[in-house]
Write a protein that holds these residues in place. Sequence first.
Motif, PDB file in Angstrom:
ATOM      1  N   ALA A  13       0.831  -1.150   0.118  1.00 17.53           N
ATOM      2  CA  ALA A  13      -0.268   0.056   0.273  1.00 17.53           C
ATOM      3  C   ALA A  13       0.898   1.160  -0.014  1.00 17.53           C
ATOM      4  CB  ALA A  13      -0.922   0.099   1.305  1.00 17.53           C
ATOM      5  N   VAL A  15       0.572   5.107   1.342  1.00 14.45           N
ATOM      6  CA  VAL A  15      -0.131   6.016   2.390  1.00 14.45           C
ATOM      7  C   VAL A  15       0.576   7.473   2.393  1.00 14.45           C
ATOM      8  CG1 VAL A  15      -1.093   6.251   4.800  1.00 14.45           C
ATOM      9  CG2 VAL A  15      -0.641   4.063   3.813  1.00 14.45           C
ATOM     10  N   ARG A  29     -12.178   6.674   9.020  1.00 12.18           N
ATOM     11  CA  ARG A  29     -12.594   5.412   8.330  1.00 12.18           C
ATOM     12  C   ARG A  29     -13.854   4.774   8.479  1.00 12.18           C
ATOM     13  NH1 ARG A  29      -8.138   2.875   5.599  1.00 12.18           N
ATOM     14  NH2 ARG A  29      -8.869   0.972   5.674  1.00 12.18           N
ATOM     15  N   VAL A  33     -11.579  -2.551   7.915  1.00 11.62           N
ATOM     16  CA  VAL A  33     -10.284  -2.383   8.637  1.00 11.62           C
ATOM     17  C   VAL A  33     -10.090  -0.846   9.355  1.00 11.62           C
ATOM     18  CG1 VAL A  33      -7.843  -2.765   8.383  1.00 11.62           C
ATOM     19  CG2 VAL A  33      -9.147  -4.174   7.113  1.00 11.62           C
ATOM     20  N   ALA A  39      -7.507   8.147   9.537  1.00  9.50           N
ATOM     21  CA  ALA A  39      -6.284   7.755   8.957  1.00  9.50           C
ATOM     22  C   ALA A  39      -5.879   8.673   7.805  1.00  9.50           C
ATOM     23  CB  ALA A  39      -6.578   6.232   8.287  1.00  9.50           C
ATOM     24  N   GLY A  42      -4.821   6.721   1.033  1.00 12.01           N
ATOM     25  CA  GLY A  42      -3.957   5.681   0.431  1.00 12.01           C
ATOM     26  C   GLY A  42      -4.611   4.461   0.187  1.00 12.01           C
ATOM     27  N   GLY A  43      -3.895   3.766  -0.546  1.00  9.55           N
ATOM     28  CA  GLY A  43      -4.493   2.242  -0.981  1.00  9.55           C
ATOM     29  C   GLY A  43      -3.538   1.437  -1.689  1.00  9.55           C
ATOM     30  N   HIS A  44      -4.084   0.263  -1.982  1.00  6.76           N
ATOM     31  CA  HIS A  44      -3.014  -0.679  -2.761  1.00  6.76           C
ATOM     32  C   HIS A  44      -2.373  -0.171  -4.167  1.00  6.76           C
ATOM     33  CE1 HIS A  44      -5.672  -2.702   0.488  1.00  6.76           C
ATOM     34  NE2 HIS A  44      -4.853  -3.229   0.924  1.00  6.76           N
ATOM     35  N   GLU A  62      -9.915   9.336  -3.396  1.00  2.00           N
ATOM     36  CA  GLU A  62     -10.271   9.626  -2.152  1.00  2.00           C
ATOM     37  C   GLU A  62     -10.613  10.803  -1.551  1.00  2.00           C
ATOM     38  OE1 GLU A  62      -7.715   7.251   0.585  1.00  2.00           O
ATOM     39  OE2 GLU A  62      -8.270   5.456  -0.303  1.00  2.00           O
ATOM     40  N   ILE A  89       0.549  -6.264   5.149  1.00  2.74           N
ATOM     41  CA  ILE A  89       0.705  -5.106   4.339  1.00  2.74           C
ATOM     42  C   ILE A  89       1.989  -4.344   4.467  1.00  2.74           C
ATOM     43  CG2 ILE A  89      -0.485  -2.746   3.624  1.00  2.74           C
ATOM     44  CD1 ILE A  89      -3.196  -4.155   4.513  1.00  2.74           C
ATOM     45  N   ALA A  91       3.378  -1.030   4.172  1.00  2.00           N
ATOM     46  CA  ALA A  91       2.894   0.347   3.593  1.00  2.00           C
ATOM     47  C   ALA A  91       4.193   1.216   3.441  1.00  2.00           C
ATOM     48  CB  ALA A  91       2.012   0.722   4.955  1.00  2.00           C
ATOM     49  N   PHE A  93       5.104   4.963   3.208  1.00  2.00           N
ATOM     50  CA  PHE A  93       4.630   6.306   3.538  1.00  2.00           C
ATOM     51  C   PHE A  93       5.302   7.218   2.512  1.00  2.00           C
ATOM     52  CE2 PHE A  93       1.715   5.496   7.110  1.00  2.00           C
ATOM     53  CZ  PHE A  93       1.918   4.314   7.179  1.00  2.00           C
ATOM     54  N   LYS A 112     -16.690   4.643   2.336  1.00  2.00           N
ATOM     55  CA  LYS A 112     -14.929   4.485   2.916  1.00  2.00           C
ATOM     56  C   LYS A 112     -14.768   5.252   3.921  1.00  2.00           C
ATOM     57  CE  LYS A 112     -12.828   1.683  -0.862  1.00  2.00           C
ATOM     58  NZ  LYS A 112     -11.605   1.367  -1.598  1.00  2.00           N
ATOM     59  N   PHE A 129      -5.909   5.635  13.414  1.00  2.00           N
ATOM     60  CA  PHE A 129      -5.661   4.175  12.739  1.00  2.00           C
ATOM     61  C   PHE A 129      -4.476   3.661  13.409  1.00  2.00           C
ATOM     62  CE2 PHE A 129      -5.030   1.897   8.505  1.00  2.00           C
ATOM     63  CZ  PHE A 129      -5.840   0.590   8.941  1.00  2.00           C
ATOM     64  N   LEU A 132      -0.925   4.256  12.358  1.00  2.00           N
ATOM     65  CA  LEU A 132      -0.582   5.748  12.543  1.00  2.00           C
ATOM     66  C   LEU A 132      -0.519   6.118  14.025  1.00  2.00           C
ATOM     67  CD1 LEU A 132      -0.336   7.829  10.343  1.00  2.00           C
ATOM     68  CD2 LEU A 132      -2.589   8.170  10.477  1.00  2.00           C
TER      69      LEU A 132
HETATM   70  P1  8DG Z   1      -7.942   0.436  -2.743  1.00  2.00           P
HETATM   71  O1  8DG Z   1      -9.080  -0.533  -2.725  1.00  2.00           O
HETATM   72  O2  8DG Z   1      -8.544   1.859  -2.973  1.00  2.00           O
HETATM   73  O3  8DG Z   1      -6.672  -0.020  -3.344  1.00  2.00           O
HETATM   74  O4  8DG Z   1      -7.290   0.299  -1.149  1.00  2.00           O
HETATM   75  P2  8DG Z   1      -8.165   0.987   0.205  1.00  2.00           P
HETATM   76  O5  8DG Z   1      -9.429   0.441   0.418  1.00  2.00           O
HETATM   77  O6  8DG Z   1      -8.072   2.691  -0.186  1.00  2.00           O
HETATM   78  O7  8DG Z   1      -6.729   0.620   1.170  1.00  2.00           O
HETATM   79  P3  8DG Z   1      -6.674   1.408   2.438  1.00  2.00           P
HETATM   80  O8  8DG Z   1      -7.379   0.441   3.733  1.00  2.00           O
HETATM   81  O9  8DG Z   1      -7.200   2.784   2.521  1.00  2.00           O
HETATM   82  O10 8DG Z   1      -5.089   1.323   2.563  1.00  2.00           O
HETATM   83  C1  8DG Z   1      -4.519   0.150   2.633  1.00  2.00           C
HETATM   84  C2  8DG Z   1      -3.664  -0.061   3.734  1.00  2.00           C
HETATM   85  O11 8DG Z   1      -2.758   0.762   4.094  1.00  2.00           O
HETATM   86  C3  8DG Z   1      -4.244  -0.203   5.008  1.00  2.00           C
HETATM   87  O12 8DG Z   1      -5.224  -1.275   5.032  1.00  2.00           O
HETATM   88  C4  8DG Z   1      -3.361  -0.433   6.081  1.00  2.00           C
HETATM   89  C5  8DG Z   1      -2.217   0.714   5.433  1.00  2.00           C
HETATM   90  N1  8DG Z   1      -2.243   1.841   5.957  1.00  2.00           N
HETATM   91  C6  8DG Z   1      -1.162   2.172   7.182  1.00  2.00           C
HETATM   92  N2  8DG Z   1      -1.665   3.431   7.742  1.00  2.00           N
HETATM   93  C7  8DG Z   1      -2.381   3.943   6.852  1.00  2.00           C
HETATM   94  C8  8DG Z   1      -3.292   5.125   7.048  1.00  2.00           C
HETATM   95  O13 8DG Z   1      -2.986   5.982   7.971  1.00  2.00           O
HETATM   96  N3  8DG Z   1      -4.082   5.449   6.039  1.00  2.00           N
HETATM   97  C9  8DG Z   1      -4.407   4.316   4.957  1.00  2.00           C
HETATM   98  N4  8DG Z   1      -5.355   4.489   4.203  1.00  2.00           N
HETATM   99  N5  8DG Z   1      -3.898   3.077   5.131  1.00  2.00           N
HETATM  100  C10 8DG Z   1      -2.928   2.993   5.786  1.00  2.00           C
HETATM  101  O14 8DG Z   1      -0.552   1.381   7.632  1.00  2.00           O
END
Ligand code: 8DG
Length: 149
Positions: A13, A15, A29, A33, A39, A42-44, A62, A89, A91, A93, A112, A129, A132
């Motif tokens: 991911a 972030v 969120r 999760v 939080a 961010g995402g995958h 987002e 995951i 991550a 940053f 979301k 989160f 974080l």
């Molecule tokens: P996607 O389907 O859009 O690709 O993914 P998403 O649904 O937006 O994923 P997400 O959970 O928001 O972010 C992916 C991972 O990143 C999350 O499960 C764990 C890791 N992560 C951290 N810290 C943070 C944070 O502060 N914010 C977000 N969004 N993710 C974080 O370790």
Amino acid sequence: ENVGEEAPRPKVAVVVFLLKGNKLLLGRRRSSVGRDTFALPGGHLEFGESFEECAAREVKEETGLDIHKIEYLTVINNVVLRVDKPLHIVAIFVRAFLSDPNQTPQNPEPEKCEGWDWYDWKNPPRPLFGPLENMSASGFNPFPVDCND
Ligand code: 8DG
Ligand code: MG
Ligand code: MG
């Protein structure tokens, strides 16, 4: 053994600490999760994507915001071996800034996230989160040295 089901694998991911003056963007969120915690956007990582491309795409999807000056900060290995839903995951940053300081955050994925706002990292909204909160507790500072007031 594992018939019809793939063994779990780590995911990547990206972030984003999106900085504006001495504040940064957080949203509460609604995803399963970390539900109800604050939080970062961010995402995958998608197949073939750079970290910068992923950061810009996820922030746009987002929050509707455009970012620039994307810089790598650190990486965290998140392992949560829950029996029902094991999670691993990696991550990445980064930090970034608004391309247009007049843009305001939107909430295009209301299923979301409750919405986005600018907060003080030294006095953040809680609960944060999990990953974080760990960074906050360890004294991690996402701000460049020249805007540390
Ligand atoms: P996607 O389907 O859009 O690709 O993914 P998403 O649904 O937006 O994923 P997400 O959970 O928001 O972010 C992916 C991972 O990143 C999350 O499960 C764990 C890791 N992560 C951290 N810290 C943070 C944070 O502060 N914010 C977000 N969004 N993710 C974080 O370790
Ligand atoms: Mg996303
Ligand atoms: Mg996300």
